[in-house]
Design a protein around this motif. Structure first.
Motif, PDB file in Angstrom:
ATOM      1  N   VAL A   1     -11.264 -11.434  -8.985  1.00 53.23           N
ATOM      2  CA  VAL A   1      -9.902 -11.080  -8.576  1.00 53.23           C
ATOM      3  C   VAL A   1      -9.165 -12.324  -8.094  1.00 53.23           C
ATOM      4  CG1 VAL A   1      -8.570  -9.727  -6.897  1.00 53.23           C
ATOM      5  CG2 VAL A   1     -10.508  -8.682  -8.077  1.00 53.23           C
TER       6      VAL A   1
ATOM      7  N   ASN B   1       3.431  -5.235  -3.875  1.00 48.54           N
ATOM      8  CA  ASN B   1       2.697  -3.975  -3.980  1.00 48.54           C
ATOM      9  C   ASN B   1       2.968  -3.147  -2.723  1.00 48.54           C
ATOM     10  OD1 ASN B   1       0.695  -2.302  -5.368  1.00 48.54           O
ATOM     11  ND2 ASN B   1      -0.584  -2.750  -3.588  1.00 48.54           N
TER      12      ASN B   1
ATOM     13  N   LYS C   1       8.193  -3.085 -14.870  1.00 51.56           N
ATOM     14  CA  LYS C   1       7.380  -3.675 -13.798  1.00 51.56           C
ATOM     15  C   LYS C   1       7.143  -5.148 -14.074  1.00 51.56           C
ATOM     16  CE  LYS C   1       5.788  -1.886 -10.677  1.00 51.56           C
ATOM     17  NZ  LYS C   1       6.420  -1.644  -9.345  1.00 51.56           N
ATOM     18  N   VAL C   2       7.312  -5.927 -12.994  1.00 50.64           N
ATOM     19  CA  VAL C   2       6.977  -7.343 -13.053  1.00 50.64           C
ATOM     20  C   VAL C   2       5.458  -7.467 -12.910  1.00 50.64           C
ATOM     21  CG1 VAL C   2       7.247  -9.547 -11.871  1.00 50.64           C
ATOM     22  CG2 VAL C   2       9.182  -7.963 -12.052  1.00 50.64           C
ATOM     23  N   LEU C   3       4.879  -8.349 -13.690  1.00 50.53           N
ATOM     24  CA  LEU C   3       3.429  -8.550 -13.620  1.00 50.53           C
ATOM     25  C   LEU C   3       3.126  -9.983 -13.202  1.00 50.53           C
ATOM     26  CD1 LEU C   3       0.551  -7.219 -14.977  1.00 50.53           C
ATOM     27  CD2 LEU C   3       0.939  -9.214 -16.387  1.00 50.53           C
TER      28      LEU C   3
ATOM     29  N   ILE D   1      10.481 -12.074  -7.308  1.00 51.42           N
ATOM     30  CA  ILE D   1      10.257 -13.253  -6.463  1.00 51.42           C
ATOM     31  C   ILE D   1       9.828 -14.408  -7.358  1.00 51.42           C
ATOM     32  CG2 ILE D   1       8.886 -14.248  -4.591  1.00 51.42           C
ATOM     33  CD1 ILE D   1       8.665 -11.477  -3.385  1.00 51.42           C
TER      34      ILE D   1
ATOM     35  N   ALA E   1       2.866 -12.926  -4.335  1.00 53.51           N
ATOM     36  CA  ALA E   1       3.992 -12.043  -4.685  1.00 53.51           C
ATOM     37  C   ALA E   1       3.487 -10.631  -4.976  1.00 53.51           C
ATOM     38  CB  ALA E   1       4.747 -12.579  -5.884  1.00 53.51           C
ATOM     39  N   GLY E   2       2.389 -10.531  -5.705  1.00 49.28           N
ATOM     40  CA  GLY E   2       1.832  -9.217  -6.007  1.00 49.28           C
ATOM     41  C   GLY E   2       1.375  -8.515  -4.746  1.00 49.28           C
TER      42      GLY E   2
ATOM     43  N   GLY F   1     -10.286  -9.262  -2.658  1.00 47.96           N
ATOM     44  CA  GLY F   1     -11.188  -8.980  -3.771  1.00 47.96           C
ATOM     45  C   GLY F   1     -12.386  -9.902  -3.874  1.00 47.96           C
TER      46      GLY F   1
ATOM     47  N   ALA G   1      -2.197  -4.869   2.963  1.00 42.84           N
ATOM     48  CA  ALA G   1      -2.325  -6.099   2.163  1.00 42.84           C
ATOM     49  C   ALA G   1      -2.754  -7.262   3.052  1.00 42.84           C
ATOM     50  CB  ALA G   1      -0.992  -6.408   1.500  1.00 42.84           C
ATOM     51  N   ASP G   2      -3.729  -8.018   2.592  1.00 40.67           N
ATOM     52  CA  ASP G   2      -4.320  -9.024   3.475  1.00 40.67           C
ATOM     53  C   ASP G   2      -3.471 -10.272   3.689  1.00 40.67           C
ATOM     54  OD1 ASP G   2      -6.788  -8.060   4.550  1.00 40.67           O
ATOM     55  OD2 ASP G   2      -7.525  -7.980   2.496  1.00 40.67           O
TER      56      ASP G   2
ATOM     57  N   LEU H   1      13.774  -5.246  -3.185  1.00 42.56           N
ATOM     58  CA  LEU H   1      14.248  -5.916  -4.402  1.00 42.56           C
ATOM     59  C   LEU H   1      14.945  -4.928  -5.335  1.00 42.56           C
ATOM     60  CD1 LEU H   1      12.341  -8.067  -3.261  1.00 42.56           C
ATOM     61  CD2 LEU H   1      11.584  -8.541  -5.592  1.00 42.56           C
TER      62      LEU H   1
HETATM   63  C1  LIG Z   1     -11.366  -5.236  -6.991  1.00 42.46           C
HETATM   64  C2  LIG Z   1     -10.108  -5.449  -6.198  1.00 42.46           C
HETATM   65  C3  LIG Z   1     -10.204  -5.830  -4.870  1.00 42.46           C
HETATM   66  C4  LIG Z   1      -9.057  -6.027  -4.128  1.00 42.46           C
HETATM   67  N1  LIG Z   1      -9.196  -6.406  -2.823  1.00 42.46           N
HETATM   68  C5  LIG Z   1      -8.082  -6.626  -2.082  1.00 42.46           C
HETATM   69  C6  LIG Z   1      -8.194  -7.051  -0.726  1.00 42.46           C
HETATM   70  O1  LIG Z   1      -9.287  -7.271  -0.214  1.00 42.46           O
HETATM   71  N2  LIG Z   1      -7.053  -7.224  -0.012  1.00 42.46           N
HETATM   72  C7  LIG Z   1      -5.820  -7.019  -0.559  1.00 42.46           C
HETATM   73  O2  LIG Z   1      -4.827  -7.216   0.132  1.00 42.46           O
HETATM   74  N3  LIG Z   1      -5.692  -6.617  -1.838  1.00 42.46           N
HETATM   75  C8  LIG Z   1      -6.789  -6.408  -2.610  1.00 42.46           C
HETATM   76  N4  LIG Z   1      -6.650  -6.012  -3.916  1.00 42.46           N
HETATM   77  C9  LIG Z   1      -5.307  -5.752  -4.439  1.00 42.46           C
HETATM   78  C10 LIG Z   1      -4.668  -6.908  -5.220  1.00 42.46           C
HETATM   79  O3  LIG Z   1      -5.638  -7.763  -5.748  1.00 42.46           O
HETATM   80  C11 LIG Z   1      -3.718  -7.736  -4.366  1.00 42.46           C
HETATM   81  O4  LIG Z   1      -2.712  -6.919  -3.815  1.00 42.46           O
HETATM   82  C12 LIG Z   1      -3.098  -8.880  -5.144  1.00 42.46           C
HETATM   83  O5  LIG Z   1      -2.536  -9.816  -4.276  1.00 42.46           O
HETATM   84  C13 LIG Z   1      -2.021  -8.432  -6.116  1.00 42.46           C
HETATM   85  O6  LIG Z   1      -1.547  -9.564  -6.793  1.00 42.46           O
HETATM   86  P1  LIG Z   1      -1.289  -9.553  -8.356  1.00 42.46           P
HETATM   87  O7  LIG Z   1      -0.682 -10.850  -8.678  1.00 42.46           O
HETATM   88  O8  LIG Z   1      -2.506  -9.206  -9.090  1.00 42.46           O
HETATM   89  O9  LIG Z   1      -0.225  -8.360  -8.424  1.00 42.46           O
HETATM   90  P2  LIG Z   1       0.277  -7.457  -9.656  1.00 42.46           P
HETATM   91  O10 LIG Z   1      -0.729  -6.402  -9.924  1.00 42.46           O
HETATM   92  O11 LIG Z   1       0.655  -8.341 -10.759  1.00 42.46           O
HETATM   93  O12 LIG Z   1       1.520  -6.837  -9.005  1.00 42.46           O
HETATM   94  C14 LIG Z   1       1.473  -5.986  -7.888  1.00 42.46           C
HETATM   95  C15 LIG Z   1       2.860  -5.393  -7.618  1.00 42.46           C
HETATM   96  O13 LIG Z   1       3.758  -6.406  -7.298  1.00 42.46           O
HETATM   97  C16 LIG Z   1       4.814  -6.464  -8.243  1.00 42.46           C
HETATM   98  N5  LIG Z   1       5.070  -7.872  -8.489  1.00 42.46           N
HETATM   99  C17 LIG Z   1       4.199  -8.779  -8.973  1.00 42.46           C
HETATM  100  N6  LIG Z   1       4.753  -9.984  -9.022  1.00 42.46           N
HETATM  101  C18 LIG Z   1       6.007  -9.854  -8.560  1.00 42.46           C
HETATM  102  C19 LIG Z   1       7.081 -10.751  -8.377  1.00 42.46           C
HETATM  103  N7  LIG Z   1       6.966 -12.047  -8.659  1.00 42.46           N
HETATM  104  N8  LIG Z   1       8.224 -10.279  -7.868  1.00 42.46           N
HETATM  105  C20 LIG Z   1       8.376  -8.958  -7.575  1.00 42.46           C
HETATM  106  N9  LIG Z   1       7.389  -8.065  -7.736  1.00 42.46           N
HETATM  107  C21 LIG Z   1       6.219  -8.510  -8.220  1.00 42.46           C
HETATM  108  C22 LIG Z   1       4.317  -5.736  -9.435  1.00 42.46           C
HETATM  109  O14 LIG Z   1       5.374  -5.185 -10.190  1.00 42.46           O
HETATM  110  C23 LIG Z   1       3.438  -4.685  -8.826  1.00 42.46           C
HETATM  111  O15 LIG Z   1       4.198  -3.602  -8.369  1.00 42.46           O
HETATM  112  C24 LIG Z   1      -7.784  -5.826  -4.696  1.00 42.46           C
HETATM  113  C25 LIG Z   1      -7.698  -5.457  -6.032  1.00 42.46           C
HETATM  114  C26 LIG Z   1      -8.840  -5.254  -6.779  1.00 42.46           C
HETATM  115  C27 LIG Z   1      -8.719  -4.865  -8.205  1.00 42.46           C
END
Ligand SMILES: Cc1cc2nc3c(=O)[nH]c(=O)nc-3n(C[C@H](O)[C@H](O)[C@H](O)COP(=O)(O)OP(=O)(O)OC[C@H]3O[C@@H](n4cnc5c(N)ncnc54)[C@H](O)[C@@H]3O)c2cc1C
Lengths: 756, 294
Positions: B104, B116, B27-29, B165, B111-112, B100, B121-122, B159
């Motif tokens: 957050v 995801n 998994k990409v992080l 990405i 990308a996340g 979040g 997703a917002d 992907l």
């Molecule tokens: C308390 C809380 C509140 C939240 N509220 C919201 C909200 O209001 N609205 C909303 O939409 N989301 C919400 N989220 C979800 C989350 O925060 C979002 O979806 C956020 O944008 C994910 O980004 P990240 O960088 O943390 O993703 P990660 O957790 O790092 O990754 C998410 C997924 O994407 C993949 N990924 C990550 N980077 C890449 C890349 N560069 N290329 C390919 N794949 C990749 C990962 O492998 C994983 O499957 C919330 C989460 C929490 C914990």
């Protein structure tokens, strides 16, 4: 002594709470923070089925997993007979509690415990759960209360024959009991009515949603001595329940109260402690258990959901002449909803000639309900206060005037037999009338709701001691877990009586081996009952201090006066001596008779009933059904606020929980009877930005039965919010909102059904 | 229990190699605000984590050929603090800002949020409306695709295993353009969208819409790009008739389910409401007004 009209120096001020620094710095020790060397982790296997016969449980594979030390099932607990429990809050039966913590024969709700494992790590314990092979015969289930009462409903307990009806039913059903309260002649009353309103109201079960999940650490010593660290609203309750459920002597169990991260009634019974002790007994090791949030939702008690019918008849001048109320409360999987208080509280606020109330206690396939702030009262008041609002409209009368006209006063006799005395409902309504919120015209686009609430408050058994230390500082201890700042208020009462500053008094919550029996923290009883015990203990200490001063001065004890923390000769006849303070007397304690302390146990009577009124302005987005609480004021008779900030905190907290109950909180079940939202993401308690500043207004009508005039304050504030908000929404939209939660989809559906 | 390997490569090549070489779930992080939550709950059990944040540029924002480029792992808070993004794409910024809490925001990335692949997703509806493209890197090199071609279903993307990405490209913004994102949640924050709507428009001097992209979230298995909504706007000013058509087009596009977050009927109705409201904000912004949506 009674201090109600005296010149108080400490009581009524706002010192910093003694437990505050630990809490905000993260140093406070909650239940999950305790560890023991060599301890094991306990985990519970829970039923995935809402209703199923347990055909067999094979634990052999789990037992063979490396790191697993023991597995227990109901076979490891004594099969105890039906017996009404004498501990805890709310009706509970020892046999049912035993079957609730570990299913016996049948799993009665999704999340019902069926087995438990102790292993060296949490991960191993979890893996072991998956290796326990439970064979279930899935049975039809029922969730909703009206459906559970239907003739063809699946029956949970084949030995449940409705009590309270004659003749005794021949067929088992889900109706555990029927209770009836009658005053006057309700038929005749309705004949004299000129205006009648009727409605059916429903509320959903809501969880207490304390932030700290249940947790404990238990050790069964090789000599049979047991220690338990856990967070609860009553460590004496934990001790008694654990002893009973495991067939042990109470004296062999010592319970230490951890700091508690919220309870709101939900920690007035046990889930984990007896299981942890059973696992510890089997392994010879300490066992730690802690629930996840998901387990808290699936396995621990919410309060009842209900279905209610109300009919109110009144004269054109607003005099209410007759009320008929039918209440059906969900008890969860075992009998014992708060149907009694439900039948009493809604109408306790009003002086009404003819009343007929019938209540049903109904089981269904969901977690057994537990107490939740003013158990039963918020539910019944949602129905009554909503119906009253409709009545006010129909009469063309202001909702406050309608309540003033019918308000219970001293001497009003309730339909459950008690005659009100020393109550402050009229004073609360008077405070509504003069409050700027009530007097300010409603803003365009908004609407205002008003609703009132009542709770009995209770007294009961409490113990406290006060000890003068060698340097004259003071230690005070009680047996009451501190859920709302009681260490502060106990210390303040002691300081007031001793005439010293509050920072000279350290208050603790003593374990079950270190202080006399104390009933749990619930029913808004601690400031009243434990406050009475601690005040009396301080008074005894003052008497002793006077005696010691008299010995030092070699005069008669009644020639000594206690003032501002010092002994003075009472008048010039007593002699001319320099006053002696606590330190001076303590220094000579060894030569005047030894340590100076007192322990007092009371069974406090005369808890003053509490009344409150909430005013709420809302706006409703008619396209999405979203409600915004624009302004909120909560007015309450608190007797005497010992520490006003914590009283205000109780009122604000109750109102916020009520707002959640009103707007969004509910259990969502799928068609298998499994909960779909066991977490705070989809079980929607309000978040901070949902809530305006809640203005708490303290009305002080002293309770003469308490030394400082206190009455319970923690429960009344959750009673009015649902109806106050519902009434505001009804006035904003022109559509009645008889069903909770008034979530956006519900409101939008109601608006479109009404063609709006 | 299989072990978990965490890596934080400092180049695209190294990251791609790690992903390609893993035999189990890799998994990409980025911010981890989805991934770590899923791992903790036991829903996701990767063997390898490739943290991208050490790759140069992946948390930066830069201008190129009149457009903006946002690194894939740029945290929400960084995007919100960027003046150029706020000026050109206030709708994307406000969508990302809804994710979040403050905590957050310090981590969550576009990308996340996109990968995801949650229909709720917002930031994704706003990205679709913005006609952003994703620059994807992998063993076979680099490719660039419209963002709406990334998610393919709930939790699934187009992907390949060894791809991720690297950045998002936002096209140059013509004069009189504006975008907006609105979501409906039962509370005021910390909730998942019951419906989301992103709209981006370009107007002529008279306020007539010349180009539009509209999208809806949480009303189908993936975020939807809805041509019929755009058609309702193009060639019109935002009068009542246009709004009614937009509302109807939004409702018609919905294919929601009944679940714990909303009913079919509710989601459909509210999609129309949000479409109207978001369009108003986007048009106002395109006309040079500063409007706060939330
Ligand atoms: C308390 C809380 C509140 C939240 N509220 C919201 C909200 O209001 N609205 C909303 O939409 N989301 C919400 N989220 C979800 C989350 O925060 C979002 O979806 C956020 O944008 C994910 O980004 P990240 O960088 O943390 O993703 P990660 O957790 O790092 O990754 C998410 C997924 O994407 C993949 N990924 C990550 N980077 C890449 C890349 N560069 N290329 C390919 N794949 C990749 C990962 O492998 C994983 O499957 C919330 C989460 C929490 C914990």
């Amino acid at each position: 002594m009674n201090y109600i009209d005296s010149n108080l120096k400490v009581v009524g001020t706002r010192p910093i709470r003694p437990d505050g620094v630990d809490k905000v710095t993260g140093r406070a020790i909650y239940a999950a923070d305790t560890r023991a060397s060599g301890m094991l982790w306990g985990k519970i296997l829970r039923s995935p089925h809402a209703h199923a016969r347990i055909v067999s449980i094979d634990t052999s594979k789990a037992e063979k997993l490396a790191g697993v030390r023991a597995v227990v099932t109901s076979a490891d607990f004594p099969n105890i007979a039906s017996e009404e429990a004498f501990v805890g809050e709310g009706p509970m039966n020892f046999r049912d509690l035993s079957a609730n913590i570990m299913a016996r024969g049948k799993a009665l709700y999704e999340g019902h415990a069926v087995a438990a494992v102790a292993a060296t790590t949490q991960a191993i314990a979890e893996d072991a759960l998956a290796l326990i092979d439970v064979k279930y015969e899935v049975l039809p289930h029922v969730i909703d209360v009206d459906e559970a009462m239907a003739d063809n409903a699946p029956v949970l307990h084949d030995d449940m024959f409705t009590s309270g009806v004659t003749p005794k039913p021949a067929k088992a059903s889900n109706i555990a009991k029927v209770v009836t309260f009658k005053k006057g002649d309700v038929e005749a009353g309705f004949k004299t009515a000129e205006v009648i309103v009727e409605g059916t109201y429903t509320t959903k079960p809501v969880h207490q949603a304390y932030i700290e999940p249940h947790a404990c650490l238990a050790t069964y010593g090789s000599d049979g001595q047991i220690t338990i660290h856990s967070s609860s609203q009553g460590h004496f309750m934990v001790r008694a329940y654990t002893a009973k459920l495991l067939g042990m002597d109470i004296a062999n169990i010592r319970c230490t109260p951890a700091e508690i991260g919220g309870g709101f009634g939900g920690k007035t019974l046990v889930y984990l402690e007896p299981v942890a002790v059973a696992l510890s007994r089997k392994t010879g090791k300490s066992v730690k258990m802690q629930m996840t949030r998901e387990e808290v939702f699936r396995g621990s008690g919410p309060t009842s959901g209900a279905s209610m019918d109300v009919k109110i008849g009144a004269k054109k001048d607003g005099t209410i002449v007759a009320v008929n109320q039918i209440l059906k409360f969900q008890a969860g999987a075992f009998a014992g909803s708060p149907i009694g208080p439900g039948c009493m509280c809604g109408l306790a606020l009003y002086d009404i000639e003819h009343i007929n109330v019938v209540g049903y206690d109904v089981v269904s396939n969901r977690p057994k309900v537990a107490a939740y702030r003013a158990p039963g009262a918020p539910i019944t008041s949602f129905a009554i206060e909503s119906a009253l609002d409709e009545l006010a409209d129909k009469l063309g009368m202001d909702p406050l005037t309608l309540r003033e006209k019918n308000a219970a006063r001293n001497g009003s006799k309730t339909h459950y037999g008690v005659t009100h005395s020393n109550i402050g409902f009229e004073q609360v309504l008077a405070a509504v009338k003069t409050h700027p919120h009530w007097k300010t015209p409603v803003k365009t686009g908004q609407a205002r709701g008003l609703a009132c609430g009542f709770w009995f408050n209770i007294g009961g058994e409490s113990s406290a001691n006060v000890h003068i230390n060698e340097d004259g500082s003071v230690s005070a201890a009680t047996g009451s877990p501190d859920v709302g700042g009681s260490r502060a208020s106990m210390g303040m009462m002691v300081a007031e009586v001793l005439g010293i500053s509050v920072d000279k008094v350290r208050t603790t919550v003593a374990d079950t081996a270190s202080i006399g029996f104390t009933f749990l923290t619930g029913g808004s009883r601690v400031t009243f009952a434990t406050g009475m015990a601690v005040t009396q203990a301080a008074e005894k200490v003052v008497d002793e201090l006077k005696k010691r001063a008299a010995m030092i001065w070699e005069i008669q004890a009644d020639a000594v006066e206690w003032r501002d923390g010092k002994a003075f000769p009472a008048g010039s006849n007593a002699g001319a001596f320099e006053p002696l303070d606590l330190a001076a007397i303590a220094l000579k304690a060894g030569r005047t008779g030894g340590p100076i302390n007192a322990e007092v146990s009371v069974n406090a009577q005369g808890a003053g009933a509490g009344f409150g009124a909430h005013i709420c302005d809302v706006s409703v987005d008619k396209e999405t059904g979203a409600v915004t609480i624009e302004r909120y004021t909560a007015i309450q008779d608190v007797g005497k606020a010992i520490h006003p900030s914590y009283v205000e905190g109780q009122i604000q907290g109750g109102a916020v929980q009520g707002i959640g109950w009103a707007l969004n909180e509910e259990y969502i079940y799928n068609d298998k009877g499994q909960m779909e939202n066991p977490g705070f993401l989809d079980y929607r308690c309000p978040v901070a930005s949902d809530i305006p500043m809640i203005e708490a207004v303290l009305v002080e009508v002293p309770n003469p039965r308490h030394p400082f005039g206190a009455r319970g304050v923690g429960e009344v504030p959750i009673v009015p919010p649902m109806a106050a908000i519902g009434n505001a929404i009804r006035r904003a939209t022109g559509v009645s909102m008889p069903h909770l939660p008034m979530s956006p989809p519900t409101i939008l559906a109601a608006l479109s059904a009404a063609g709006k | 229990m299989p072990g978990l390997t965490y890596t934080a490569p400092t180049s695209v090549d190294a990251a791609v190699k790690l992903l390609a070489g893993s035999s189990g779930l890799a998994k990409v992080l980025s911010g981890g605000t989805d991934l770590l939550v899923q791992m903790r709950s036991g829903r996701m059990k990767p063997e390898l984590i490739v943290d991208t944040k050490k790759i140069p540029g992946i948390m930066d924002i830069r201008e190129e050929n009149g457009g903006l480029i946002v690194g894939a792992a740029t945290p929400g808070a960084v995007v919100e603090a960027n003046a150029a993004m706020n000026k050109a794409w206030p709708g994307v910024v406000e969508a990302l800002d809804l994710i979040g809490s403050t905590q957050v925001q310090g981590r969550c990335s576009l990308a996340g949020n996109l990968c995801n692949a949650s229909p709720a997703a917002d930031s994704v509806p706003a990205l679709y409306a913005a006609a952003a493209t994703a620059v994807i890197v992998g063993s076979k090199g680099r490719r660039e695709i419209p963002v709406e071609q990334v998610p393919t279903g709930p939790g699934r993307t187009s992907l390949a295993k060894d791809e991720f990405i690297l950045e998002f490209k936002f096209p140059p913004r013509p004069a009189h353009s504006g975008d907006a994102y609105l979501r409906f949640i039962p509370r005021t924050e910390m909730d998942i969208a019951v419906v989301g709507c992103g709209i981006s428009v370009t107007l002529d001097d008279k306020g007539v819409c010349t180009a539009a992209r509209c999208s809806l979230g949480a009303v189908a298995p993936t975020v939807l790009l809805v041509q019929a909504m755009a058609d309702a706007l193009v060639g019109h000013t935002l009068d009542d008739a246009t709004l009614a058509k937009l509302d109807a087009a939004a409702q018609a596009a919905c294919k929601p389910i009944n679940d714990k977050r909303g009913t079919i009927e509710y989601r459909t109705k509210v999609a129309g409401v949000l479409a109207r409201r978001a369009a108003k904000i986007a048009f106002d912004r395109a006309s040079g007004k500063t409007v706060k949506a939330h």
